[in-house]
Scaffold this active site. Structure first.
Site, PDB file in Angstrom:
ATOM      1  N   ARG A 167       0.846  -1.200   0.000  1.00 25.52           N
ATOM      2  CA  ARG A 167       0.000   0.000   0.000  1.00 25.52           C
ATOM      3  C   ARG A 167       0.885   1.255   0.000  1.00 25.52           C
ATOM      4  NH1 ARG A 167      -3.243  -3.866   2.579  1.00 25.52           N
ATOM      5  NH2 ARG A 167      -5.037  -4.271   1.232  1.00 25.52           N
ATOM      6  N   ASP A 196       0.241  -6.727  -3.072  1.00 26.67           N
ATOM      7  CA  ASP A 196      -1.186  -6.493  -2.835  1.00 26.67           C
ATOM      8  C   ASP A 196      -1.712  -5.692  -4.010  1.00 26.67           C
ATOM      9  OD1 ASP A 196      -3.782  -5.995  -1.485  1.00 26.67           O
ATOM     10  OD2 ASP A 196      -2.722  -6.789   0.242  1.00 26.67           O
ATOM     11  N   HIS A 257      -6.241 -10.078  -3.895  1.00 27.69           N
ATOM     12  CA  HIS A 257      -5.246  -9.037  -3.604  1.00 27.69           C
ATOM     13  C   HIS A 257      -4.070  -9.113  -4.585  1.00 27.69           C
ATOM     14  CE1 HIS A 257      -6.964  -7.391   0.120  1.00 27.69           C
ATOM     15  NE2 HIS A 257      -7.356  -8.626   0.387  1.00 27.69           N
ATOM     16  N   ASP A 313      -6.658 -14.415   1.653  1.00 33.65           N
ATOM     17  CA  ASP A 313      -7.751 -13.689   2.314  1.00 33.65           C
ATOM     18  C   ASP A 313      -8.667 -12.974   1.323  1.00 33.65           C
ATOM     19  OD1 ASP A 313      -5.341 -12.166   1.868  1.00 33.65           O
ATOM     20  OD2 ASP A 313      -6.372 -10.463   2.763  1.00 33.65           O
ATOM     21  N   GLU A 314      -9.881 -12.785   1.761  1.00 32.42           N
ATOM     22  CA  GLU A 314     -10.848 -11.861   1.144  1.00 32.42           C
ATOM     23  C   GLU A 314     -11.066 -12.033  -0.360  1.00 32.42           C
ATOM     24  OE1 GLU A 314     -10.415  -8.090   4.168  1.00 32.42           O
ATOM     25  OE2 GLU A 314      -9.155  -8.039   2.386  1.00 32.42           O
ATOM     26  N   TRP A 383      -7.055 -13.839  12.073  1.00 29.95           N
ATOM     27  CA  TRP A 383      -7.123 -12.371  11.984  1.00 29.95           C
ATOM     28  C   TRP A 383      -8.519 -11.827  12.236  1.00 29.95           C
ATOM     29  CZ3 TRP A 383      -9.625  -9.577   7.897  1.00 29.95           C
ATOM     30  CH2 TRP A 383     -10.121 -10.362   6.844  1.00 29.95           C
ATOM     31  N   TYR A 410      -4.188  -5.193  15.162  1.00 28.03           N
ATOM     32  CA  TYR A 410      -3.955  -4.490  13.896  1.00 28.03           C
ATOM     33  C   TYR A 410      -3.503  -3.055  14.189  1.00 28.03           C
ATOM     34  CZ  TYR A 410      -5.599  -7.821  10.367  1.00 28.03           C
ATOM     35  OH  TYR A 410      -5.718  -8.883   9.511  1.00 28.03           O
ATOM     36  N   ASP A 412      -3.375  -0.606  12.158  1.00 21.83           N
ATOM     37  CA  ASP A 412      -4.036   0.484  11.422  1.00 21.83           C
ATOM     38  C   ASP A 412      -5.304   0.953  12.139  1.00 21.83           C
ATOM     39  OD1 ASP A 412      -5.298  -1.915  10.816  1.00 21.83           O
ATOM     40  OD2 ASP A 412      -5.828  -1.315   8.781  1.00 21.83           O
ATOM     41  N   TRP A 460      -1.037  -2.609   8.597  1.00 19.74           N
ATOM     42  CA  TRP A 460      -1.558  -2.346   7.246  1.00 19.74           C
ATOM     43  C   TRP A 460      -1.404  -0.863   6.964  1.00 19.74           C
ATOM     44  CZ3 TRP A 460      -2.191  -6.733   4.818  1.00 19.74           C
ATOM     45  CH2 TRP A 460      -2.505  -7.877   5.562  1.00 19.74           C
ATOM     46  N   THR A 461      -1.036  -0.534   5.732  1.00 19.04           N
ATOM     47  CA  THR A 461      -0.620   0.851   5.526  1.00 19.04           C
ATOM     48  C   THR A 461      -1.438   1.614   4.475  1.00 19.04           C
ATOM     49  OG1 THR A 461       1.056   0.127   3.941  1.00 19.04           O
ATOM     50  CG2 THR A 461       1.748   0.333   6.238  1.00 19.04           C
ATOM     51  N   GLU A 462      -2.699   1.238   4.302  1.00 18.43           N
ATOM     52  CA  GLU A 462      -3.538   2.013   3.374  1.00 18.43           C
ATOM     53  C   GLU A 462      -3.473   3.500   3.726  1.00 18.43           C
ATOM     54  OE1 GLU A 462      -4.541  -0.830   4.748  1.00 18.43           O
ATOM     55  OE2 GLU A 462      -5.981  -1.907   3.500  1.00 18.43           O
TER      56      GLU A 462
END
Ligand code: TNX
Length: 540
Positions: A167, A196, A257, A313-314, A383, A410, A412, A460-462
């Protein structure tokens, strides 16, 4: 009930209460008495009378190569601390690495008398931690060490920090600085999230477009100049980490991702539209698996860690195209996979087989529990804090588990009620919640404690675009993470931890690391984030 038995029951309850209170009181007194300024708090420590003066005449000597090597670095580390001069006192520090001592894995003892400091361990990592502990003591006691005896060892074998550099990319110097701090905190795993949606961050010789195309952009700006690590950079960082007994576990996130990869090589893309275009790999083409296998070969050659993280994930966020693509639908029928979730699991099993063939153990996010992968060859990262059942299921199936639930691990999520930038989810992640972890979930692990490998903070670095904001989100929470990973429950006491925390904040100052100050919440501004140039994923 007769009045006599009522009285007995009452007396019994009272006795229980008194015994409990006395036990708690004794524990507090013992903890207070043995309190030493060290992070993480050691398993056991006893203070005596007297002091040891560290001074420029203090000799450091080690038996054998490794101990001698640590001893040789000693004078330099001491000079760097810039301690006040003490009168010349002849004394020494002795480092003793001896397998016969039979200390616990990664454990050590540290004994300070007025003439000698003795560090002992049965492993190199143990002796390294003893040395790091001593350097902290010297810093925190300004060279005048109290006489004491520490017998220390970790609660968990995985004491990790995850950094998302897809990110936003932070670069070599930041990573090295964090490795230094992690070593000081006796943390031993850097889980490196290098791939990602916004960017692919690692040079792969066989697929140059991964960096010429895939490394372009970040979460705030899709056109940002390509940023990535060359293979030489990776080797340098892996070696730097190894010297500090830190293992680096790379993550190659798939089948979702995967936007940056599929942007660079659309032939392996699972398709999709708009926001979700290229989010997944194409799950049915042999070409996709060959491509992944070739990348894994280069990763395995670069990272000596026995583990490879494959994400997982996701997927459901961005696999709409799987529902309409005729080839994919046909594949699901042919292989009798039932539906798109079955296909996702098929993908994971196929990649798991590749990882196993390379002699590595697979790590994946907790979706892995349902994929039909053998628990003998895979580790689950729990998670989804709102799905404790996933943790229980993983343990029941026999998986080893690393805990990094969103709440409280987390990074973030914000750490203070008035903070604006970062996540909230029925609350946020203050230092205290991290410190008390894993208390709220230990009852779920009854009988399976051995399967818990440890825990990690996942950063996480969004919404974190620069070093200052990164530092602010990481510190001082990482200190609490280290303590939750290392210190046995019975030696943890939040108020004592907070009492000594300012010493660590001073250390961060000396390294020019910005941090949130829980003692003066308003004294330091929350660093801002840049404006965003396009719409983004809102994950669950
Ligand atoms: C969920 S954790 C994600 C990440 C996001 C994070 C933000 C996980 C396995 N997936 O892609 O960055 O939430 O908190």
């Amino acid at each position: 009930m007769g009045s006599l038995s009522k009285k007995n029951a009452y007396l019994c309850t009272m006795m229980k209460k008194i015994t409990l209170t006395l036990a708690l009181l004794t524990q507090c007194v013992v903890l207070l008495f043995s309190q030493v300024n060290l992070f993480p708090t050691p398993a056991t420590a006893f203070r005596g009378r007297g002091v040891f003066y560290v001074n420029k005449h203090t000799l450091a000597e080690g038996n054998g190569d490794y101990a001698a090597q640590l001893a040789a670095g000693w004078a330099e580390s001491i000079n760097a601390l810039g301690l006040p001069e003490h009168d010349a006192v002849k004394n020494r520090v002795r480092l003793n690495l001896n397998k016969e001592l039979n200390l616990k894995k990664e454990g050590y003892t540290l004994t300070v008398s007025s003439e000698e400091v003795l560090l002992e361990a049965s492993s190199e990592s143990g002796l390294f931690y003893a040395n790091e502990a001593l350097l902290q003591l010297i810093r925190f006691y300004k060279g005048v060490l109290p006489v004491l005896r520490i017998n220390d060892y970790p609660r968990y074998e995985w004491r990790g920090f995850m950094l998302d550099e897809s990110r936003h990319f932070f670069g070599k110097e930041t990573v090295k600085q964090y490795l230094d701090v992690m070593a000081s905190l006796r943390m031993n795993v850097l889980h490196w999230h290098l791939t990602d949606e916004p960017g692919w961050r690692i040079e792969i010789k066989r697929y140059p477009k991964l960096t010429t195309v895939g490394a372009v952009g970040n979460y705030h700006d899709p056109n940002a100049t390509a940023a990535f690590y060359t293979q030489e950079d990776i080797k340098e960082i892996v070696a730097y980490a190894a010297e500090r007994h830190i293992m680096i576990v790379p993550e190659f996130d798939m089948p979702g991702h995967a936007t940056a990869v599929c942007r660079a090589y659309p032939e392996v893309s699972g398709g999709g539209e708009g926001r979700w275009q290229h989010f997944t790999f194409h799950p049915c083409k042999d070409e996709t698996y060959e491509f992944i296998n070739n990348i894994l070969d280069e990763l395995v050659a670069l990272f000596p860690s026995p583990y490879i993280h494959i994400g997982g994930d996701e997927v459901h966020y961005g696999n709409r195209s799987w529902f309409t693509d005729p080839d994919i639908q046909q594949f699901i029928k042919d292989k009798d996979l039932k539906n798109e979730v079955g296909l996702e699991h098929y993908f994971i099993r196929r990649v798991a087989a590749m990882v196993a063939a390379k002699g590595k153990t697979l790590v994946g996010w907790d979706e892995l529990v349902d994929a039909g992968v053998s628990p003998a060859r895979a580790v689950v990262m729990w998670w989804r804090h709102d799905r404790r059942s996933q943790l229980v299921k993983a343990l029941e199936q026999g998986f080893r588990v690393i805990m990094t639930p969103r709440r409280p691990l987390y990074g973030d999520f914000v750490q203070y009620g008035t903070h604006k930038i970062g996540r909230f989810w029925n609350g946020y992640n203050p230092v205290e919640d991290i410190y008390r972890f894993p208390d709220p979930v230990v009852h779920l692990m009854k009988g399976c404690e051995d399967q818990i490998m440890g825990l990690q903070m996942s950063m996480w670095t969004e919404r974190i675009a620069d070093k200052k904001r990164l530092d602010y989100m990481v510190f001082p929470r990482l200190v609490a993470v280290a303590e939750s990973g290392w210190t046995p429950a019975k030696a943890k006491e939040y108020s004592l931890f907070m009492q000594k925390l300012p010493l660590f904040l001073n250390y961060l100052d000396s390294k020019n690391i910005y941090y949130f100050n829980p003692f003066h919440p308003d004294a330091r501004l929350e660093p801002a984030e840049p404006a965003k140039k396009e719409d983004v994923l809102q994950d669950g």
